[in-house]
Design a protein around this motif. Structure first.
Motif, mmCIF file in Angstrom:
data_model
loop_
_atom_site.group_PDB
_atom_site.id
_atom_site.type_symbol
_atom_site.label_atom_id
_atom_site.label_comp_id
_atom_site.label_asym_id
_atom_site.label_seq_id
_atom_site.Cartn_x
_atom_site.Cartn_y
_atom_site.Cartn_z
ATOM 1 N N PRO A 179 -42.612 32.170 62.697
ATOM 2 C CA PRO A 179 -41.672 32.313 63.814
ATOM 3 C C PRO A 179 -40.745 33.507 63.618
ATOM 4 C CG PRO A 179 -41.831 30.021 63.141
ATOM 5 C CD PRO A 179 -42.590 30.820 62.123
ATOM 6 N N ASP A 180 -40.280 34.050 64.729
ATOM 7 C CA ASP A 180 -39.472 35.272 64.679
ATOM 8 C C ASP A 180 -37.999 35.012 64.396
ATOM 9 O OD1 ASP A 180 -41.670 36.905 65.253
ATOM 10 O OD2 ASP A 180 -41.442 36.542 67.408
ATOM 11 N N GLN A 196 -36.143 29.095 65.960
ATOM 12 C CA GLN A 196 -37.496 28.569 66.151
ATOM 13 C C GLN A 196 -37.914 27.706 64.959
ATOM 14 O OE1 GLN A 196 -39.491 32.334 66.754
ATOM 15 N NE2 GLN A 196 -39.581 32.047 68.973
ATOM 16 N N ILE A 197 -37.592 28.167 63.762
ATOM 17 C CA ILE A 197 -37.910 27.386 62.561
ATOM 18 C C ILE A 197 -37.126 26.081 62.552
ATOM 19 C CG2 ILE A 197 -37.712 27.355 60.038
ATOM 20 C CD1 ILE A 197 -38.229 30.395 60.136
ATOM 21 N N THR A 203 -36.607 29.565 55.799
ATOM 22 C CA THR A 203 -37.456 28.372 55.772
ATOM 23 C C THR A 203 -37.280 27.605 54.471
ATOM 24 O OG1 THR A 203 -39.101 29.414 57.216
ATOM 25 C CG2 THR A 203 -39.839 27.541 55.892
#
Length: 309
Positions: free
Chosen positions: A2-3, A7-8, A55
């Protein structure tokens, strides 16, 4: 990948809100993160990507260093582990999160939110108990139990190696002589269990870590940082087992670890008695050549200088 961090975060929040511990969404996310971990293992230069860092910060804070992770470890401490406990969410915590975090920590990030000592403080007592209990019953292991022990061992090994310049993480694991002996003997029992050797003789690429691999790496860390060689030498069958692993494995990293352990625990005279000097010499020359031609002078993340020890 993901950018954005949002989103993460959304992906993980979806998992957190799922009631069904076997929801297919957990399976999909686990597969994605497992593949990401394997990718990082082969391409460590991507470890420093901003989204990779985010992440793993999230995984460490929200999954690994949590009461839920310890609850799953408690389940694994039972002598007779029920298959019911191995839900997709449990494997997401124990396998996937441990694997991705370990792959990230191999690069020795300087500003991670937890130290190696803090991670080991969180899991080591239960990990030691799991090995002590289950290293006597390998014949009854389920595939899921084997997976959990494999990826926990991998994380423990990486934490010990991550901060090898200090002795604190390894001291966390080996707080007493009896604990040291119990862990080493338990891991030796696992390595000597021949049915586990079949997986490292498979020439096909694995979509799982080999159980033997992190154990051999942990042996090396222990031998190079602790005065424990006598524990290994006390097992008269271990040298022959290691030699068999080194010569039969289809993966160079397994052979490298096995040969290196033999070099640590055997005297020069006993090494000569094994009569494998020529094959080991050729093996290390081959690895040195590969490492020398690597842009970063490395072989499988190992600097060339380590091959010259």
């Amino acid at each position: 990948m993901p950018d954005t961090a949002n989103q993460i975060n959304w992906i993980f929040k979806e998992i957190n809100h799922i009631v069904d511990d076997n929801d297919p969404f957990i399976v999909l996310v686990s597969l994605w993160l497992d593949n990401l971990a394997f990718f990082i293992c082969e391409n460590p230069q991507f470890d420093t990507l901003l989204m990779m860092c985010h992440t793993n910060q999230y995984i460490g804070r929200q999954y690994v260093i949590t009461d839920q992770f310890k609850f799953y470890l408690t389940q694994l401490e039972q002598a007779n582990v029920s298959q019911v406990i191995f839900t997709k969410k449990q494997l997401f915590y124990i396998k996937t999160c441990s694997f991705l975090l370990g792959s990230y920590l191999v690069a020795k990030p300087q500003n991670y939110i937890f130290t190696a000592e803090e991670i080991l403080n969180h899991i080591s007592d239960q990990y030691l108990n799991i090995i002590n209990i289950h290293s006597h019953t390998m014949a009854s292991w389920s595939k899921e139990l084997m997976i959990c022990i494999t990826y926990l061992t991998n994380l423990v090994c990486i934490c010990c190696w991550w901060s090898e310049e200090t002795s604190m993480p390894i001291k966390t694991l080996f707080s007493t002589e009896q604990i040291s002996n119990d862990l080493i003997q338990g891991l030796i029992r696992i390595v000597c269990y021949e049915p586990f050797h079949e997986e490292i003789q498979n020439e096909q690429l694995h979509d799982e870590l080999s159980l033997i691999e992190p154990i051999l790496k942990l042996f090396l860390v222990i031998l190079q940082t602790q005065n424990t060689s006598y524990y290994f030498r006390s097992n008269i069958f271990l040298p022959e087992i290691l030699l068999t692993l080194a010569e039969s494995s289809s993966h160079e990293k397994h052979s490298l670890c096995a040969y290196a352990i033999l070099g640590e625990i055997l005297t020069d005279e006993k090494l000569k008695d094994l009569k494998f000097a020529d094959s080991m010499y050729a093996f290390f020359l081959n690895l040195l050549e590969k490492g020398w031609h690597h842009p970063l002078k490395r072989f499988k993340r190992m600097p060339v200088i380590y091959l010259l020890r």
